[in-house]
Design an enzyme around this catalytic site. Structure first.
Site: not given
Ligand code: FAD
Length: 304
Positions: A172, A222, A292
């Site tokens: 992560r 998570s 996380e």
């Molecule tokens: C129901 C559910 C299930 C999930 N299952 C998983 C799983 O199985 N495995 C897993 O790893 N995660 C899981 N997640 C968590 C999440 O989907 C992941 O961590 C995903 O990678 C986050 O992406 P996001 O675009 O939503 O990031 P955001 O939540 O928008 O941002 C997260 C972080 O990334 C940064 N960020 C976002 N985009 C950029 C960019 N373009 N450049 C620089 N920084 C950026 C943000 O500033 C922030 O600090 C789950 C979430 C939910 C709600």
């Protein structure tokens, strides 16, 4: 020379003022952004960053907000949501996606081209940028194994291409977290496979996910990282915390590693419940549960 307010300076870009981020986060919590911009391409993102730097406006980048808790005081300065920047292209065995593309859509494009390697991500609701930032992973797969390059915008406004080594992936973790770059695009190197088999694998993982995770309620996935030698859900269950309600938030009765929004929860409800769980598990098991989920923004100002 007086500089214009950033929303006025870019009339062609959608920029909202004092916009509640609860409208965008997967937990449906979070205070307002002073300015919330939706750039649609790299040039707009670059111009917004350059202007914000010039007027000393702090910049925060958000993808699908699926791994995010924004404190109830919101975020000062400019927040950019990149989900309008979502083109996905393929060339040979590689898929290149803009940062705002949904990871789920990217896995579907790979499947449609009979390219294997992204199946594990079929149900991860983040954007490509967020997945690189977090080194998202599931069911034994991880972004680090397929992401071979990312084009980024440095905080100073330069465009650079980082290779896999420079992305410095860990559990992560990626170098994006250390250098505060903005991911613009990512390239995934995949292997030719059988489209039907890839689809079957994705369907199987999605069925397993739906059976175990509370996908029917708002959450941020998570909440905690997996502590070495333990399973977070099991620790929380054994401490009797599963089902615990805190304001409108609740430790999911379906998966104890998730906190769901069951009744108009605030970010404060989430954060207090997280701290409570951390304190109980530290006291009971001597295990430090690290979050996380990324926690950003300001505390709300208390009203007298
Ligand atoms: C129901 C559910 C299930 C999930 N299952 C998983 C799983 O199985 N495995 C897993 O790893 N995660 C899981 N997640 C968590 C999440 O989907 C992941 O961590 C995903 O990678 C986050 O992406 P996001 O675009 O939503 O990031 P955001 O939540 O928008 O941002 C997260 C972080 O990334 C940064 N960020 C976002 N985009 C950029 C960019 N373009 N450049 C620089 N920084 C950026 C943000 O500033 C922030 O600090 C789950 C979430 C939910 C709600």
């Amino acid at each position: 020379m007086m500089m214009a307010d950033i929303a006025t300076a870019f009339p062609a870009i959608k920029i909202l003022r004092d916009e509640p981020l609860a409208h965008y986060t997967h937990t449906k919590t979070g205070g307002p952004a002073d300015y919330l911009a939706f750039p649609t391409n790299v040039q707009e993102t670059k111009s917004l960053l350059a202007y914000a730097n010039q007027i000393s406006l702090p910049v925060t980048v958000v993808g699908n907000a699926s791994n995010l808790i924004v404190r109830d005081g919101g975020i000062r300065g400019l927040v950019m949501i990149l989900t309008q920047m979502a083109a996905i292209t393929t060339a040979g065995n590689t898929v290149t996606a803009e940062a705002g593309a949904a990871l789920i859509t990217t896995t579907q494009v790979a499947q449609a081209h009979a390219l294997s390697g992204l199946e594990f991500a079929a149900g991860i609701p983040g954007s490509v940028g967020g997945a690189i930032f977090m080194n998202a992973g599931a069911y034994g797969g991880e972004i680090s194994t397929v992401a071979v390059a990312a084009e980024v915008l440095t905080p100073e406004g330069e465009i650079r291409t980082l290779n896999q080594t420079e992305l410095d992936f860990g559990y992560r973790h990626s170098s994006i977290q250390d250098y505060h770059d903005i991911v613009l695009t990512a390239t995934f190197a995949l292997t030719p496979g059988d489209g039907a088999a890839i689809q079957a694998q994705m369907d199987d993982l999605n069925a397993r996910r739906a059976a175990k995770q509370p996908l029917e309620l708002p959450s941020c996935g998570s909440v905690f990282k997996r502590p070495v030698g333990h399973y977070t859900g099991q620790l929380i269950q054994e401490a009797g915390l599963q089902g615990l309600k805190w304001g409108g938030a609740q430790v999911s009765t379906k998966h104890a590693g998730f906190i769901v929004n069951i009744d108009h929860a605030t970010a404060t409800d989430y954060l207090e419940l997280i701290h409570h769980i951390q304190a109980v598990i530290l006291e009971k098991d001597g295990v430090t549960l690290e979050t996380e989920v990324r926690i950003i923004g300001e505390e709300p100002t208390t009203q007298k």
